[in-house]
Enzyme design. Sequence first.
Site, PDB file in Angstrom:
ATOM      1  N   SER A   1     -18.636   8.685  -1.005  1.00 45.76           N
ATOM      2  CA  SER A   1     -18.285   8.519   0.403  1.00 45.76           C
ATOM      3  C   SER A   1     -16.810   8.141   0.476  1.00 45.76           C
ATOM      4  CB  SER A   1     -19.142   7.422   1.046  1.00 45.76           C
ATOM      5  OG  SER A   1     -18.662   6.148   0.677  1.00 45.76           O
TER       6      SER A   1
ATOM      7  N   ASP B   1     -11.796  -5.453   2.842  1.00 46.25           N
ATOM      8  CA  ASP B   1     -12.754  -4.391   2.530  1.00 46.25           C
ATOM      9  C   ASP B   1     -14.194  -4.874   2.704  1.00 46.25           C
ATOM     10  OD1 ASP B   1     -10.732  -2.660   1.952  1.00 46.25           O
ATOM     11  OD2 ASP B   1     -10.948  -2.755  -0.216  1.00 46.25           O
TER      12      ASP B   1
ATOM     13  N   GLY C   1     -10.722 -14.150 -13.496  1.00 44.41           N
ATOM     14  CA  GLY C   1      -9.927 -12.942 -13.370  1.00 44.41           C
ATOM     15  C   GLY C   1      -9.379 -12.480 -14.702  1.00 44.41           C
ATOM     16  N   HIS C   2      -8.474 -11.499 -14.641  1.00 44.27           N
ATOM     17  CA  HIS C   2      -7.846 -10.946 -15.841  1.00 44.27           C
ATOM     18  C   HIS C   2      -6.372 -10.706 -15.579  1.00 44.27           C
ATOM     19  CE1 HIS C   2     -11.386 -10.252 -18.386  1.00 44.27           C
ATOM     20  NE2 HIS C   2     -12.026  -9.997 -17.257  1.00 44.27           N
TER      21      HIS C   2
ATOM     22  N   ASP D   1      -8.818  -4.227  -5.114  1.00 42.42           N
ATOM     23  CA  ASP D   1      -7.552  -3.719  -4.586  1.00 42.42           C
ATOM     24  C   ASP D   1      -6.402  -4.555  -5.131  1.00 42.42           C
ATOM     25  OD1 ASP D   1      -5.794  -2.164  -3.113  1.00 42.42           O
ATOM     26  OD2 ASP D   1      -7.024  -2.226  -1.315  1.00 42.42           O
TER      27      ASP D   1
ATOM     28  N   ASP E   1     -15.763   5.276   2.067  1.00 46.39           N
ATOM     29  CA  ASP E   1     -15.811   3.936   2.626  1.00 46.39           C
ATOM     30  C   ASP E   1     -14.895   2.983   1.875  1.00 46.39           C
ATOM     31  OD1 ASP E   1     -17.580   3.009   4.918  1.00 46.39           O
ATOM     32  OD2 ASP E   1     -18.846   4.534   3.992  1.00 46.39           O
ATOM     33  N   ASP E   2     -14.859   1.736   2.359  1.00 43.49           N
ATOM     34  CA  ASP E   2     -13.913   0.746   1.862  1.00 43.49           C
ATOM     35  C   ASP E   2     -14.425  -0.024   0.654  1.00 43.49           C
ATOM     36  OD1 ASP E   2     -11.808   0.912   4.037  1.00 43.49           O
ATOM     37  OD2 ASP E   2     -13.598   0.561   5.234  1.00 43.49           O
TER      38      ASP E   2
ATOM     39  N   CYS F   1       0.811  -1.222   0.000  1.00 42.93           N
ATOM     40  CA  CYS F   1       0.000   0.000   0.000  1.00 42.93           C
ATOM     41  C   CYS F   1       0.842   1.268   0.000  1.00 42.93           C
ATOM     42  CB  CYS F   1      -0.950  -0.014   1.195  1.00 42.93           C
ATOM     43  SG  CYS F   1      -2.317  -1.176   0.966  1.00 42.93           S
TER      44      CYS F   1
END
Length: 315
Positions: free
Chosen positions: A44, A87, A134-135, A64, A46-47, A13
Amino acid sequence: MTEEIVFCKGGGCTAKLGPDLLSHVLGKIPRGEKDPDLLIGYDSRDDAAVYQITEDTAIVQTLDFFPPMLEDPYLFGQIAAANALSDIYAMGGTVKTALNILCFPEKMDLNILGKIMQGGAEKVIEAGGTLAGGHSIADADVKYGLSVMGIVNPKQIYANDKGRPSDVLIFTKKLGVGLVCNANRVGQEIHACTDVTGFGFLGHLSEMINSSISAEIDSISIPVIKGAMHCAEEFLLTAAAQRNRNHVAERVSFSRYIPFAMEELLFDPQTSGGLLFAVKKEDAAAFEKELREAGMPAAIVGRFTEKKEKDIYVN
């Protein structure tokens, strides 16, 4: 002469864009007509996003990903996945499905790719979810994460700004991930919740502050990773922490007894950091005990108060 491909250049992060830059750009993006079923969106702080589909069910959606912050690809995959999954938990939701997001150099050993995806898949299974696909794209550097979908009862969402005066703040993990990584390279009534990641403890706490509350933090109670304070004292700092300091420092009052190293820990970006709960005062001790019995280094680290001059006071 072949080009050497480096797996870990420093990430997690700490690689995220600073909050000031994001706020500047997001404020100019067209929003479109408001959808009444979108209970929580990017207007907002928020997560995750929450979209209501029935009276008792809403979808929780998040995404993420980031570059590696350590050399072990399997452990990196686990951490990146856990970071995205958290999250959903921060909103009070239950994980259902996940999709891989992957950037990987074509010339890198495919065994590394396999280890990353194995670590991520195991964390999704541990969370009770299903990895549904997924990608991936070819890129110069490795990046990995998840898009995660969960569900939550719309009446039981843990928004991050619904704390009340007298709520007690409980944190579930130790601080210091960014500092230590940088040094290595060189049941109860819950009113609000957020996960502490790239914006650091104080950055994410500031997102919980609403117009009726301020926060008082007891810094000596905050769990800290062994060696992290020493890293801060040796100025093994991250640029992301300084961006976090620049973003939120004016809203924070530090006691004159707080050392610089502790300030730095509170601004330090966390990768897959802990959850920060605002809990009804009467429930706090029991909730802390429950978290500790589950094996987490949880601690009561502060409280919300009636609104004061500053948003956050660190003692």
